[in-house]
Motif scaffolding. Sequence first.
Motif, short mmCIF file in Angstrom:
data_model
loop_
_atom_site.label_atom_id
_atom_site.label_comp_id
_atom_site.label_asym_id
_atom_site.label_seq_id
_atom_site.Cartn_x
_atom_site.Cartn_y
_atom_site.Cartn_z
N PRO A 172 0.81 -0.79 0.01
CA PRO A 172 0.24 0.47 -0.29
C PRO A 172 1.01 1.69 -0.12
N HIS A 173 0.34 2.46 -0.61
CA HIS A 173 0.86 3.50 -0.93
C HIS A 173 1.28 4.39 0.99
N LYS A 174 0.85 4.13 1.77
CA LYS A 174 1.21 4.03 2.99
C LYS A 174 2.82 3.46 3.87
N ILE A 175 3.22 2.46 3.00
CA ILE A 175 3.91 1.74 3.05
C ILE A 175 5.03 2.34 2.21
N TYR A 176 5.04 2.61 0.95
CA TYR A 176 5.92 3.53 0.36
C TYR A 176 5.80 4.63 1.35
N CYS A 177 4.81 6.05 1.57
CA CYS A 177 4.99 6.78 2.53
C CYS A 177 6.18 6.90 3.82
N ARG A 178 6.63 5.66 4.40
CA ARG A 178 6.97 4.83 6.15
C ARG A 178 9.02 5.01 5.10
N SER A 179 8.81 4.96 3.96
CA SER A 179 9.61 4.72 3.61
C SER A 179 10.23 6.60 3.26
N TYR A 188 5.40 13.24 -0.63
CA TYR A 188 4.18 12.58 -0.61
C TYR A 188 3.01 14.41 0.22
N ASP A 189 1.79 14.60 -0.39
CA ASP A 189 1.17 15.72 0.62
C ASP A 189 -0.16 15.15 0.52
N ASP A 190 -0.71 14.60 2.30
CA ASP A 190 -1.20 14.49 2.10
C ASP A 190 -2.82 15.11 2.60
N GLU A 191 -2.26 16.48 1.98
CA GLU A 191 -2.79 17.78 2.23
C GLU A 191 -3.64 18.42 0.85
N GLN A 192 -2.43 18.63 0.30
CA GLN A 192 -2.92 18.62 -1.17
C GLN A 192 -3.08 17.63 -2.28
N TYR A 214 4.99 14.02 -5.00
CA TYR A 214 6.38 14.13 -6.14
C TYR A 214 7.02 13.57 -6.19
N LEU A 215 7.62 13.44 -7.50
CA LEU A 215 8.26 11.96 -8.06
C LEU A 215 9.06 12.75 -9.22
N ASN A 216 10.61 12.07 -9.20
CA ASN A 216 11.34 12.85 -10.10
C ASN A 216 10.69 11.64 -11.54
N ASP A 217 10.48 12.36 -12.91
CA ASP A 217 10.70 11.75 -13.68
C ASP A 217 11.33 11.93 -14.68
N GLN A 230 -2.89 12.45 -6.24
CA GLN A 230 -2.24 11.36 -5.80
C GLN A 230 -3.95 10.46 -6.49
N ALA A 231 -4.47 9.45 -6.89
CA ALA A 231 -5.80 9.35 -7.60
C ALA A 231 -5.04 9.23 -8.91
N LEU A 232 -4.38 9.58 -9.80
CA LEU A 232 -3.93 9.52 -11.14
C LEU A 232 -3.43 9.11 -10.88
N CYS A 233 -1.67 8.84 -10.09
CA CYS A 233 -1.11 7.95 -9.76
C CYS A 233 -1.25 6.34 -9.64
N GLU A 234 -2.18 6.45 -8.42
CA GLU A 234 -2.71 5.41 -7.92
C GLU A 234 -2.88 4.62 -8.68
N LYS A 235 -3.56 5.11 -9.78
CA LYS A 235 -4.55 4.73 -10.71
C LYS A 235 -3.59 3.95 -11.97
N ARG A 236 -2.57 4.63 -11.91
CA ARG A 236 -1.38 4.50 -13.18
C ARG A 236 -0.09 3.58 -12.80
#
Length: 214
Positions: free
Chosen positions: A116-123, A170-174, A178-181, A193-199
Amino acid sequence: MKKKLDLPVIDQTERWPTGCESVSSVMVLHHLGIDLSVDRFIQSFLPKRAMHLTQSAELVGDVNIGTGPDPDEYFAGDPYSEAAFGCYPGVIVKALNTVFKSFNAPYRAVNGTGAPHKIYCRSIDAGLPVIYWATLCFEPAVYGPKWQIAGTQRTLTWQSREHCLVLTGYDDEQLLYYLNDPWNHRGKLAVPQALCEKRHREQGSRAVMIEEIK
């Protein structure tokens, strides 16, 4: 909650047109203080195998284009070529752990697919970015083409627009990630976040995470 790591950006476009996984990995290595070039990563550490194409690599849909490797085991093609495809976390985990061993670095790479993304955020909270599969420009994934995995009777269907980036914050308020592409000078992005998680789901929720060995 929010957190953002400041990673150097490396652009893949001119030299490594299909090398997004390698370039993203090297961005993470530089963040960890390991001075390794993208060329050396590809040439010395990345497991890769050639594609043997009978049709164009640009085809999509239910089309068999020839034979190639299992992208969970080898990069499919050559990252210097536009006609290559890419690889999945197993390949990058193996490459990074070989790098860490070679540099005597106190880290290990693990397959974070499906976390889950919360694990990524902990990292990220721990200062460790995540190598993150999504789609090119966050456009919808496209079905196909497919190829027979060399030496087997198995057929693999590739999801086109596969792309690898670095999840840096990540910014849970907004409701942003954030990514480096590494693609086409896009650099540092803020993505809903919704778009990122979908892709990310469209590309199998694939990821590689870094753990510090204490």
